[in-house]
Every structure is written in C-alpha cells, then in structure tokens.
Design an enzyme around this catalytic site. Structure first.
Site, mmCIF file in Angstrom:
data_model
loop_
_atom_site.group_PDB
_atom_site.id
_atom_site.type_symbol
_atom_site.label_atom_id
_atom_site.label_comp_id
_atom_site.label_asym_id
_atom_site.label_seq_id
_atom_site.Cartn_x
_atom_site.Cartn_y
_atom_site.Cartn_z
ATOM 1 N N ASP A 67 12.155 9.776 -26.320
ATOM 2 C CA ASP A 67 11.443 9.659 -27.595
ATOM 3 C C ASP A 67 10.910 8.254 -27.849
ATOM 4 O OD1 ASP A 67 11.810 12.441 -28.621
ATOM 5 O OD2 ASP A 67 13.882 11.901 -28.239
ATOM 6 N N ASN A 108 13.518 12.289 -22.023
ATOM 7 C CA ASN A 108 13.395 13.344 -23.017
ATOM 8 C C ASN A 108 12.073 13.278 -23.773
ATOM 9 O OD1 ASN A 108 14.523 15.396 -24.907
ATOM 10 N ND2 ASN A 108 14.381 13.701 -26.375
ATOM 11 N N GLU A 109 11.369 14.398 -23.783
ATOM 12 C CA GLU A 109 10.170 14.562 -24.627
ATOM 13 C C GLU A 109 9.138 13.459 -24.394
ATOM 14 O OE1 GLU A 109 11.821 17.059 -28.377
ATOM 15 O OE2 GLU A 109 11.980 14.907 -28.567
ATOM 16 N N LEU A 110 8.854 13.174 -23.128
ATOM 17 C CA LEU A 110 7.925 12.085 -22.836
ATOM 18 C C LEU A 110 6.491 12.597 -22.740
ATOM 19 C CD1 LEU A 110 10.254 10.284 -20.302
ATOM 20 C CD2 LEU A 110 9.900 9.722 -22.705
ATOM 21 N N SER A 136 11.400 15.872 -19.469
ATOM 22 C CA SER A 136 11.724 17.129 -20.133
ATOM 23 C C SER A 136 11.180 16.906 -21.540
ATOM 24 C CB SER A 136 13.228 17.341 -20.272
ATOM 25 O OG SER A 136 13.940 16.959 -19.132
#
Ligand code: BMA
Length: 975
Positions: free
Chosen positions: A441, A478-480, A528
């Site tokens: 994030d 995460n969430e890139l 992810s």
C-alpha cells in the site's frame, strides 16, 4: 544466557588451526534496557522489544489496554539501549570471534567491550560482524559487554524523508495510517499503524543472537537453503511430474573454509530410517556459500500434500560439510517435504477453451501437478510485538485454520517474514503459506542503497525458509499493481511511466532475481493483486512481462481484491468481481463482549464510546491525530448501517447486554456477507472464469478492536470463522438470488478431485416451521465434476412464492453426495445444509423458536433443539476465561430436528466451569429485552425469552433428519 557446557568446550577446543566452533547464545533475562533521555533503566530479556520489557518492569501499562497505544507514543520516540551483563567464557585463543544477529528491529548502533562494531538499518536482515580484534584488546572479562542502541524508527524515517533529493510520490498514493514515512525504512510496515491494528513502532532485538568463536580452519553456518524440485523445473511453469527430484543445498557461512571441502547428505524419514545418503555433486563455493546437489529418484519418497488433499509426509535432511581430510566442519538438519507447488498463470489452452473456460490466462495453484481449490484467509501479524509470539500461539491458530477447512493462508505483505517455527507448523498441519515480501500500500524508493538493503533482506529470507513444503509462493507486495499504480494513474497520469519503471526496478529487477537465483521450486508474482503476466522469457534479465491493463474484453485474468462498504452489497452478486482467484475481500465487525472486557474499561462498553471509536482504525486517522473520531466513525457507521439494513435491531434493556447484542449483530452481517462471497467465488470453479481460490480478509486479530478478523485476539471464534468453516466444506449447496428479478438458483459446488453424485433436496417452510406446499422440485439427483459446480434448482420467487407473503417463507436446501477426499481410498458421504429467505431478516416474521439446550458430560455433546419454529443464526455463547471452539455454530435449525454439537477447548482458566456458562440464542433473541446470551455481568444474563441457558442431561438426544427424495434429471453445465 550462557551454557556452561560450551564454556568448557571453548576452553579446551578453541586452539589455533582447529576446525571447532563454540556458539554462545545471548538469550536470557539478565539484560538491561535503558534510555538516559527518559531516565529509565530496567531489567530486560533477550530477544525482546522495548515495550515488553517496560511493561514487565511496570514502567508502562499493558500496551494493548484502552488507549495506551496513544499514551505510549513516547516509547517509539525514545532511543533504547539493550545492554548485556559481562559475557563470560569467551576464549582469547579463538582464531576469530563473531557477533551473529538474526533480527534487530531496526536502527542500531552496536558496541562490544565499549568499542563501536557496526550500525544496522533493516529489521529483516541477518547481520554478522567480526569482533576478533575488539575481543583481543578486551582482556578484562568485566568489560566484555554487548550494547545495542536502537534509534527511534519514526524519527529516523522522518529524517530520511527529509533528506535533500529524496523521492516523493503523487498525492494520495502513499497510504498513511499513523506514523508517516514507513516506506523509507525496512521495518514491519504495520508497526506504523494499519486499519486493523495499533501503531507502536517497537524497537529491540526481536530475534536471537549469538557470539560465535572459531578455530582457524572452522566455519559457522549462518543460513542455508534446501531447494527440492523436479528435474528441469522452472519457476512459474508446471513441471513434469515423472522427473526425478533434484535436491539442491547450499550453506552460507562465515569463517575460514578449508580448500576442497565436500558436502554429504543423509535423507531420513521421521522414524530416522535412512532413505538415501551420499555425497552431493557439483560442489562449488562462491561468496561464502558452498553448494551441491543430488538426485532422488521419483518414487523413493512420499509426497507432501496440503490439509484434506492428502498426507503431510515429511523427512529430515542433514547436509554435512567436511574438509578434504574428511574432518567434519559443520552440519545442518532441516525437516523437508517433497512436493511441487506452482502458481500457474499460463494462457488458457485450446483444451481448456474446449471445456468452456473463458479465454485469458490461468491464475491458480497446482500441487504435485493437480489443480486444487485454495480455501483460506489472510494472516496478519498475530501480535503487535513479534518477540512474544510463541509457537504455541501459532499452533493454536493453525488448529483453527485446519478445523475451519482452510488449506491456504496468504501471509500478508506488510508484517514480518514468518519465523521458521511457523512454517514448521504449517508443514505439519498442511497449510500452504503464500508468502510475501514486506511491501504494501505504498510505492518505495529505488536508490541503490535501498535496493541493496532489500536484496540482502530478500536473499536471507528466501534461503531461510525455502525447504518448507508449506511455502507456496513469493509475492512482491500487497495491492501494488491494482491499487498503487492505479492511484498514480488517477492522481498524476503523466507520471505513470516513471513510477511503473521504479516499481519494476524494485519488484522485477531486485526481488524477482532474489527468488529465481536461489530457488527453482517457488513461483513469484510481483504484486498481490495483479492481472498476472503477459509473457515469460527465462533467458531475459527481466523474465516476467506483467500484463497490467493490457486486457482483452471477454477474457479473464488474474486475482481479485474486493471491498465495498455499502452493506447493500450483500446478495448483490453483480457487484462482485469475476476473476480467476480472490485473494482478499471483506467487511469489518466488532469483537465479542468477552474480548472487549479484556482490553477496555467497563465504562467504555458502548458501541460508540470514545475508546471503542478510537480503537476502530477504519478509516485510519491518516496521521498522528489521537482524537480522530471523524474517520473511525465512518467504520462504526458502516457496521451500524449493515445491521440496520439486514437484521432486527438489538433491543436489550441492559446497556451492556445491548452492546453485546450489537457486537454480535455486526458479526452476523460479516459472516453473512463472507458466506455469500465465498459461495459466489467457489461456484466460479464451474463457470467460464474457472475460479480456483478464495482467501478472505482476515484470519485473526492482533488486539481487541473492530476489524475484519474471524478469530479474536485470544483465539475465540467470531461468527465468521464458524460460517467460513461451513461454506469451505468440500461439497456445498448455496442459493444465488437476484432481489430485483426474483431469480433464484441453487448450485452444488465441490472441490473434490473426482466427480461426485448425490441428491439435493428443497423444502419450503414458514417461520413457524410449517411446511409449505410449493409447486417446485423437492429433490434432484445430480453429479458434479471434479472441482466444479452444477445448478440444481432454477426458479423465480415471483412465480413460486406468488401466493405467499415473502416475509414468511424460508427455503431449506440440503445436499448429500458420495465421494472421496483426494488421495484417500474410502468413500464417504458429504452433507451440507443451507437456508434462504427472500427478505432481509429485519422484515422477516421471525418467531420465538423456543430453543432448548442440554449438555451431556458423558459424551461432551451439547444438544440444541428448536421447539416452536425455525431458528436463524443459532449461537452458542460462553463466558470469559476460556477459549472453546464448537464443532458448529451460527447455524439455522428446523423445529424438531435437534442438533448435536461437540467442541474443542483451546484454553481453559475456569477449571471446566465454562460449560456452565454456555447459552444458546438465535436472531429472534436479539430483539428481546431480557433474553440470554449477553454475558452482561460476565455470566449469562437473564432467563426470559427463547434463548436458553444450559440444562444437563444424562443422554444426549439423537438427531434424526428424514429427507424426501424425488429423483430428477441432473442439470448439465460447463466443465
Ligand atoms: C486491504 C489489505 C490490507 C487492509 C485490508 C482492509 O487493503 O491488503 O492492507 O488491512 O484491505 O482494509
């Protein structure tokens, strides 16, 4: 702190020209923690983190209590020193002396004998330093003191951010929770706050450390890797399962490795029978690493499988290092398993297209060459202080994971790399750990020093854990791609190319080689969530070309991540994403009253008390404001709206009982929503998107607060964990309802590896349990293929329910099927039940179901009976002081069909008395002013209404369910 045996060894064996080593562990409770700035000096433990020692010494209260998170910010802004007592038993004859640290959190200046040794700046790296000369000059034993000074991580992060020329990012890209600037430092990112946890930014030696003394021809193995793969295997591509196993092992050492050293291996089963042994071949030494490999013929060993997919076969391998004169120098033993696990992102093949699978790319895991449905959740750091996370705590969590029918955890990317014991337990329990590098994030700097630091961190951790068969994947963060790069595009589209290039520098050019150059057995994905790769080229420096948004309409790619805090999303399937795999989705709920009582004052037990509000970090404060109720009110309101939209509003007379009922109601909504989503994703296994995974957000809590967790901080299961357990059963039946059109279909989904056949039955009732005369199918014989779904009922409620009041109809559906779990020989019956009601329970004509509860101490079984009507969301509750997991809970019950429920006790501080606190309630009780189940005073409260406290019985009632079977044609669907 010191093992006298080793002292003796040190005195006798550490001669020059020797091959011996002595290892002095530094663990112990005789250290000192001090901060001259705040005038604190207290006894300390090693390993530890400052908050823990300060709390043990009574300087600060329990960090997790009330609003201590904010009160204790001064601890994070202080500099802390961990000082050892004089270290006895060190030999001055040793050829070399080393300090070895497995984890320092985070910014340190280390001194030994009063001399500066080194500085460190990465929580996740292993560090080793040659202190031979310092020790030689330190003849006075009382001066042999190790001091580790930890600088304040928030202060240092701010200082780095303010360096001239430092990188900046477009507005809104960097997600700030509490302390800013986490992306400049290599420390657990959630230590600076997250939306489910507090921000303590702890400091301390969080992992063990040693002093190692070596003879002149001696080495110490500081890390090692064992990589097991099928000959010819490449990361990211399904290997040929008929190929032999390659075992590639390498040892990372410091010291002097004699020339022409050799490596041997011994492979034993768990009973210590040797399966294979010999010399490793192709031995080579580079950069203080010695590597060799061998071949284990296919069929020599039994495969390792995840939970419910086969046995968890494990072996021990010992890798030994010898001098050319065959003198043993060192050895390492690791427990390993033989399996292949691949994240298959290959293009959909013609054969798949012919089966009805939509074009695009795959995105699923394959274990030992088999597709499987990944069922699980996301694991967050189980405590804000890793130094106190014990194997026992992880084991208890993993018992809940396996009991919950889960086979995979995504170990989310902004905590810490999992300890070895966590992988060991996952190996034993059969839990695949999708592991991630600690980035999330945010976008990250790409200056060379940062990249070098990351590379060292990644190498260490990739090599440390690679031998575990539970290791399923490495993901960059995460969430890139699907969040961070999208935010750049929204905020500063002209700069997308620049930040995408930076992203690739870190995640494709730095982290990817840290995986691919060390292991052939593990797949890597940079982000992810993502749309997967577009092409692969293993001979290129850049083997993965990401797809990003190069999407073809009608094709399906990649994973999905879905959050929508409008509670109308429940039962609105058109809002849900269609992908190949769902790695995150969720909605938050309150913890139970029993948990709240452990961490807040009795006076704070109201839904919107300041303390409750300020412990809700969703929405996050976005900075250091400690009275930010504006953002957290948003999260509280989302839960409130969800309850008010879907369920009868709690109406308990007692304020605490009402608080408890509200907490429970938010949990029911959460469970309802997750069941709806999981059923939707699982059904996708038989639809063109061939959906093969559902991992919800989030497995567990790290404190008591409103969060997405299904398991509370002490291990108590929320409604969610029970509901997920149920909808993760291998064969499920579930309704899919379109409230606008009235279209109702019911599907059976199976993740077994063979087709199963059985019967689905349907019965309509009113809430009193009277069966209604519906002109619809009552029973359907069906067959559902391997990892597939099939429709077993299609109707329109507008037709079949035309003459009924929708607020007074309930459909009970059940499925029974014969089949086998993968890799087992015994056929068994799989059963699953589900209920559907066409209106929200808020408007449904719920009646008092007249629940009764009995307990048989002889069989340790609770029996719950509904005597008057259908009971929705039947809930067994129990008081504080124990953690008990019922075999099922949160279920629906038809009248006259008793339900027997066993349980497992995780912990019991009540001496068994928890049994007397068990109560049962259902949704109807929520509205009743004085019914049971509230635990307002710590024990069950009130006796009125339907909900019942316990009655004892000598014999447990037997459940008897009779089903009417009318055979109908199975419906054929895709696959
Ligand atoms: C996603 C996760 C976490 C977060 C969760 C809930 O963003 O990856 O970062 O805690 O959703 O907001």
């Amino acid at each position: 702190m010191h093992n006298p045996k080793q002292v003796a060894l040190a005195a006798t064996l550490l001669l020059p020209f020797s091959t011996t080593q002595t290892v002095h562990p530094l663990s112990g409770s005789n250290w000192t923690l001090s901060d001259p700035g705040s005038n604190v000096s207290v006894p300390a433990t090693f390993p530890s983190q400052a908050h823990l020692d300060l709390h043990a010494a009574g300087i600060i209260g329990d960090p997790l209590y009330a609003l201590n998170e904010f009160e204790q910010r001064w601890v994070a802004y202080s500099n802390w020193s961990y000082t050892s007592p004089p270290i006895p038993g060190l030999s001055t004859n040793a050829s070399s002396t080393w300090l070895l640290f497995n984890g320092l959190d985070t910014f340190t200046s280390i001194s030994f004998c009063g001399q500066f040794v080194a500085s460190t700046n990465n929580q996740f790296r292993q560090y080793w330093f040659d202190v031979t000369e310092i020790l030689q000059a330190c003849s006075n034993e009382t001066h042999r003191v190790l001091a580790i000074n930890f600088g304040s991580a928030p202060n240092i992060a701010d200082a780095i951010a303010n360096e001239p020329g430092q990188e900046t990012w477009p507005f809104g890209v960097q997600q700030v929770y509490e302390f800013p600037n986490r992306w400049f430092i290599r420390k657990e990112q959630s230590d600076f706050g997250w939306d489910w946890g507090p921000a303590f930014a702890p400091a301390g030696p969080w992992q063990p450390a040693w002093i190692v003394q070596l003879g002149s021809q001696a080495v110490h193995i500081r890390n090692s890797i064992v990589d097991i793969y099928r000959q010819g295997q490449l990361n990211l591509l399904p290997p040929d399962q008929s190929q032999p196993w390659v075992v590639n092992a390498s040892l990372d050492y410091f010291g002097n490795l004699p020339d022409n050293a050799t490596l041997t291996y011994v492979l034993n089963d768990l009973q210590n029978h040797t399966i294979s042994s010999g010399a490793l071949s192709d031995v080579n030494t580079t950069n203080a690493t010695i590597t060799g490999s061998t071949i284990i013929p296919d069929g020599t060993v039994d495969l390792w499988w995840p939970s419910q997919l086969g046995p968890q076969n494990l072996y021990y391998i010992t890798i030994s290092l010898q001098s050319s004169a065959k003198v043993s120098l060192a050895s390492v033993t690791k427990r390993i398993g033989f399996r292949t696990i691949v994240l298959n992102e290959t293009p959909i093949s013609d054969a798949q297209l012919a089966l009805g699978i939509a074009a695009g790319n795959n995105w699923h895991f394959e274990i030992n060459g088999h597709e499987f449905y990944a069922k699980g959740s996301n694991f967050i750091p189980p405590d804000p202080f890793w130094a106190r996370v014990t194997p026992q705590r992880i084991e208890q969590l993993f018992q809940s994971v396996v009991a919950g029918n889960q086979n995979m955890l995504r170990v989310w990317a902004s905590g810490a790399y999992s300890p070895d014991f966590m992988y060991d337990l996952a190996d034993e329990y059969g839990i695949l750990l999708w592991s991630e590098f600690e980035f999330g994030d945010a976008l990250y700097p790409v200056d060379q020093a940062f990249l070098d630091n990351v590379r060292a961190e990644a190498e260490y951790n990739v090599r440390r854990v690679n031998h575990h068969p539970s290791l399923a994947l490495w993901a960059g963060g995460n969430e890139l791609e699907n969040l961070e790069l999208m935010l750049v595009n929204q905020s500063a589209p002209k700069q997308l190319a620049k930040y995408t290039a930076q992203y690739e520098t870190l995640f494709l050019n730095t982290l990817l080689p840290a995986v691919f150059e060390n292991t052939r057995s593990i797949s890597y994905t940079p982000s992810s969530t993502s749309n997967g790769w577009q092409s692969l080229n293993f001979s290129a420096t850049h083997p993965i070309m990401e797809r990003y948004n190069n999407l073809t309409t009608g094709s399906v790619y990649g994973e999905t991540d879905f959050y929508n805090y409008n509670p109308a999303v429940l039962h609105n399937a058109s809002a849900l994403p269609i992908g190949r795999f769902s790695n995150e989705f969720g909605y938050h709920s309150m913890p139970s009253l029993q948990s709240w009582r452990q961490q807040v004052l009795a006076s704070d037990l109201t839904f919107n008390s300041t303390t409750v509000l300020l412990r809700d970090h969703h929405d996050p404060a976005g900075g250091l404001n400690t009275s930010n109720t504006a953002n957290s009110s948003i999260g509280q309101a989302q839960m409130t709206e969800a309850v008010e939209m879907w369920y009868p509003t709690p109406g308990k007379r007692d304020a605490v009982a009402n608080f408890s009922a509200w907490c429970h109601a938010t949990q029911v909504f959460q469970a309802d929503l997750y069941v709806f989503e999981i059923a939707f994703y699982r059904r996708g296994s038989g639809l063109p998107n061939r959906q093969l995974g559902s991992l919800y957000w989030q497995l567990e809590d790290q404190w008591v607060a409103p969060t997405w967790a299904g398991i509370e901080y002490d291990g108590r299961w929320k409604v969610l964990h029970y509901a997920a357990k149920d909808i993760y059963e291998p064969v499920i039946i579930a309704p899919y309802y379109n409230v606008t059109t009235g279209n109702l279909s019911v599907w059976v989904t199976s993740d077994l590896w063979e087709a199963v056949s059985g019967t689905a039955t349907f019965h309509w009732y009113d809430w009193s349990g009277k069966q209604l005369d519906m002109n619809t199918t009552q029973s359907v014989a069906f067959e559902v293929g391997a990892i597939n779904s099939t429709q077993v009922l299609q109707t329109f409620t507008t037709d079949v329910l035309a003459k009924y009041d929708l607020t007074n109809v309930v459909l009970h559906m059940s499925v029974e099927a014969q089949g086998r779990l993968p890799n087992t020989n015994t056929t068994r019956t799989f059963r699953h039940d589900n209920f559907f009601n066409p209106t929200p329970l808020r408007t449904a004509q719920l009646i008092d179901p007249g629940l009764t509860l009995t307990y048989s101490p002889t069989t340790a079984i609770f029996t719950i009976t509904s005597t008057r009507g259908i009971a929705a969301w039947v809930w067994l509750d129990y008081g504080e002081g124990a953690v008990v997991h019922f075999d099922s809970n949160g279920f629906w019950l038809l009248p006259g069909q008793p339900r027997e429920v066993g349980f497992t006790v995780q912990s019991d501080g009540t001496g068994g008395a928890w049994v007397n606190t068990v109560t049962v309630q259902s949704m109807w009780d929520q509205t009743q002013a004085t019914s049971v189940g509230s635990f307002a005073n710590g024990t069950a409260n009130g006796t009125g209404g339907s909900g019942a406290p316990i009655a004892y019985t000598g014999t447990a009632a037997k459940t008897s369910i009779s089903v009417l079977v009318i055979v109908a044609a199975a419906l054929q669907i895709l696959l």
